[in-house]
Every structure is written in structure tokens, then in C-alpha cells.
Write a protein that holds these residues in place. Structure first.
Motif, short mmCIF file in Angstrom:
data_model
loop_
_atom_site.label_atom_id
_atom_site.label_comp_id
_atom_site.label_asym_id
_atom_site.label_seq_id
_atom_site.Cartn_x
_atom_site.Cartn_y
_atom_site.Cartn_z
N LEU A 1 0.82 -1.21 0.00
CA LEU A 1 0.00 0.00 0.00
C LEU A 1 0.86 1.26 0.00
O LEU A 1 0.47 2.29 -0.56
CB LEU A 1 -0.92 0.01 1.22
CG LEU A 1 -2.12 -0.94 1.20
CD1 LEU A 1 -2.85 -0.90 2.55
CD2 LEU A 1 -3.08 -0.59 0.07
N THR A 2 2.01 1.19 0.63
CA THR A 2 2.92 2.34 0.67
C THR A 2 3.71 2.45 -0.63
O THR A 2 4.00 3.56 -1.10
CB THR A 2 3.88 2.21 1.86
OG1 THR A 2 3.13 1.96 3.06
CG2 THR A 2 4.69 3.49 2.05
N PHE B 1 -4.94 3.66 0.05
CA PHE B 1 -4.11 3.85 1.24
C PHE B 1 -4.90 4.60 2.31
O PHE B 1 -4.93 4.20 3.48
CB PHE B 1 -2.85 4.61 0.86
CG PHE B 1 -1.91 4.87 2.00
CD1 PHE B 1 -0.79 4.07 2.18
CD2 PHE B 1 -2.12 5.92 2.89
CE1 PHE B 1 0.09 4.30 3.23
CE2 PHE B 1 -1.25 6.16 3.94
CZ PHE B 1 -0.14 5.35 4.11
#
Length: 226
Positions: A153-154, A185
């Protein structure tokens, strides 16, 4: 489609993020024992507040904790990741335009080249931290699907945003992926370990207050008679 995801969908994801994070803060404070932590922190504010601020500050600056001495490589990677993860989402020009348009908050913008450098450093840190998780026996035992989800997600917003800047022939496609990954996110952050975005400050503040009041960490007055 781009107008929708940078408009209504962005607002929805931002509301979920803000409300969700406020809920996590509320639940954290509510979970404190009212006869112990809450009373002590409030009654001894002259110790608890400086203790909380000192604890947070030491963890935010390079070299402020023992981790920089015992695990210097990991500490540098974590710092680079979080440095970019704070500055780029908040101060990239396209992001500041959206915040000003829909939230009414005006922030200064990073130069494009600096934003690119920070994005590359953050991506490199994510990849190296992922490799560290795979090759370290201790970390492999602690690995879970949620840990890898957080890394993915990052990684995605940084990667898709950087590619969108470099691949002008498919700019709109990459930009759609970038915005959607960023909004994913925001939506998932309050419900995953990404909630440490706010819980880090809560836990560090509590540890600092505990040390200052209960364990003799205050510089004046000695330990609180617990």
C-alpha cells in the motif's frame, strides 16, 4: 474518470481517513485505565506533558534513540521511508492543489525534482525493508500478510506517481492508478497497522508520560509514589 477519482472519491477517502484516525485516537484514550493513567497524566501535567513531548521528539530526529546505534541500517531506511511518506503526500504540487480545492488548506509545494528524489529514496527504502524481512530469520517468524499489505500500500502510490511523471505517453493511465492507490491507502489506513500514523504519537506520548511520572524519569521532584 480522472475527474471523479480526484473529486468525489478523493473527498470520500479523505473523510474515511480523518474520521477513522480520530476514532483510533478516541479508542486509544478510552482504553487507558481511568484510575491509573488518566488520573496520573492529568494530575501531574507538569511532568507528563514535557515527558510526552521529549519522547516523541527523540523518535522523530535522526540519532535520537538507541536504534540508530544498534540497528543503523534499519534506522536509516525507516527514516528515509517516513521522511518521504510525510513530505511528498503533503507538499507535492498536485496534492496541495487538491487539498486547497476540497479542504481549503493551503500548503507550500515541493520542487518537482526534490519530490522525485524523495520518492526514489522512499521506494528504495521500502524494497530494502522488504528484503530485510525476507532474509532475517527473526523477522521471517514475525511476518504476516498484513505486514506485506502495508508495504504494498505504501509502495504503489510512490511507484505509480513516479512512473506517471516519467512515462508521458501513458500519463493518464498511470495517474489514474496513482490516485486510486493513494485513495486505497487513505481508506485502509485506519483499519490496518497504518493507523500508526497517529497511534505512534499516542504510544510514544504515553511511554514518555509513564517514564516522567511513574518511573523516576522527571528531572525534578523524584519519582511519583506509585
Amino acid at each position: 474518470m480522472l475527474d471523479f477519482i480526484t473529486g468525489p472519491l478523493f473527498v470520500i477517502s479523505l473523510v474515511i481517513f480523518v474520521v477513522g484516525m480520530l476514532a483510533r485516537i478516541f479508542l486509544y484514550v478510552r482504553g487507558l485505565d481511568w484510575r491509573l493513567e488518566r488520573v496520573a497524566y492529568r494530575y501531574h501535567a507538569d511532568r507528563s506533558v514535557p515527558g510526552a513531548l521529549a519522547s516523541i521528539f527523540k523518535w522523530l530526529i535522526p540519532g535520537g534513540t538507541d536504534g540508530w546505534r544498534t540497528q543503523p541500517v534499519a534506522a536509516v531506511l525507516f527514516f528515509l521511508l517516513h521522511f518521504g511518506a510525510v513530505l511528498v503526500p503533503l507538499f507535492l504540487l498536485g496534492h496541495t492543489v487538491l487539498l486547497e480545492r476540497y479542504v481549503g488548506i493551503t500548503l507550500p509545494s515541493l520542487p518537482g525534482t526534490l519530490a522525485d528524489i524523495l520518492s526514489v529514496l522512499s521506494l528504495a527504502a521500502i524494497v530494502l525493508l522488504g528484503i530485510r524481512r525476507m532474509i532475517s530469520p527473526a523477522l521471517r517468524q514475525l511476518n504476516s500478510g498484513s505486514d506485506w499489505l502495508i508495504l504494498v500500500l505504501t509502495f504503489l502510490p510512490f511507484a505509480t506517481g513516479l512512473i506517471a511523471r516519467l512515462d508521458t505517453s501513458a500519463y493518464q493511465s498511470w495517474m489514474i492508478l496513482h490516485v486510486l492507490s493513494g485513495e486505497l491507502f487513505l481508506i485502509l489506513a485506519p483499519f490496518t497497522k497504518l493507523s500508526h500514523i497517529v497511534l505512534f504519537f499516542m504510544s510514544r506520548a504515553q511511554i514518555g508520560m509513564d517514564f516522567a511520572i511513574k518511573r523516576g524519569g522527571a528531572t525534578r521532584g523524584g519519582a511519583f509514589p506509585w
